[in-house]
Design an enzyme around this catalytic site. Sequence first.
Site, short mmCIF file in Angstrom:
data_model
loop_
_atom_site.label_atom_id
_atom_site.label_comp_id
_atom_site.label_asym_id
_atom_site.label_seq_id
_atom_site.Cartn_x
_atom_site.Cartn_y
_atom_site.Cartn_z
N HIS A 1 3.29 10.63 2.72
CA HIS A 1 2.67 11.77 1.80
C HIS A 1 3.52 12.93 1.72
O HIS A 1 3.89 13.56 0.63
CB HIS A 1 1.14 12.10 2.04
CG HIS A 1 0.42 10.89 1.85
ND1 HIS A 1 0.27 10.12 0.78
CD2 HIS A 1 -0.46 10.51 2.70
CE1 HIS A 1 -0.69 9.08 0.92
NE2 HIS A 1 -1.31 9.34 2.00
N HIS B 1 0.79 -1.17 -0.11
CA HIS B 1 0.07 0.07 0.10
C HIS B 1 0.80 1.18 0.04
O HIS B 1 0.59 2.39 -0.67
CB HIS B 1 -0.87 0.07 1.33
CG HIS B 1 -2.13 1.11 1.13
ND1 HIS B 1 -3.17 1.20 0.36
CD2 HIS B 1 -1.82 2.38 1.63
CE1 HIS B 1 -3.77 2.30 0.33
NE2 HIS B 1 -2.94 3.15 1.08
#
Length: 294
Positions: free
Chosen positions: A259, A232
Amino acid sequence: MRQLTILKSVESVGIGLHKGEPIRIVLEPMEADSGIVFYRSDLGMSVKALPEYVINTQMATVVGNDKGAISTIEHLLSAVWAYGIDNIRIVVDGPEVPVMDGSSGSFCMMLDEAQIRPLEAYKKVLIVRKPVEVQEGNKFARVLPSKTPTFRFTIHFDHVAIGHQEYHFEFGKKAFLDEIARARTFGFMKDVQMLRARGLALGGSLDNAVVMDEKKILNPEGLRYSDEFVRHKILDAIGDLALLGAPMIGDYESFAGSHHLNHLLTKAILKDPSNYEIKTLVPEISPAYEKVFA
């Protein structure tokens, strides 16, 4: 090699991971050189999927402007990147892209339904020419020159269900569908109360995330892959790097990336023009890249 869009509009409805609200999403075709554009129909605002419009990277990648924001874009962008789509409009009627099942799988099904359509203009790619790296403590994300897109990710969690995981992914659409697309986002029960107090993860559930307590995975069905967690992370990285504005030809590597680090990396790449080259895949050179986007 031609730029791609979708043949027809498709739509779906899902729950927003962080706000917990039902969100309607529509994927629409766009003309050549339009890029990836997000549109909030409830606010009448458009924003392009580019690093300069990223306004938050806390728990998700968020783009926006002075009119509003759209959160949790990375899982959809990962699918768009994998399908080689250069031009598309993504319409939502709320503050985030729906989380669906926590992976890119539902978005891949939407793109299959929409079908892919070639345009007249030639495809452009971003070729990494120099190593670029960003760091925070012992965490890092970097890109290196490579003839094909590859993704190498390492994570380490002090949890019996995760531990130390590494994965090396050589990009290709079929490989993405087989190895990456179905890997779900994950989190810990101990963090849920804190996140919800901050207005995040309000729509999170065992239907759209792998959730763990201190000792075990709580999802009755277990994992989709034995190393679903690191897969993921690669899914997220592909989606975050889609914000470069053109498909990247390079080798991405990260330890404990996020992120935030991915966003810093995209900005660092684009900051110095000597780091990369934008190449148009005219017929004379496109055969060398066709396998990448097959």
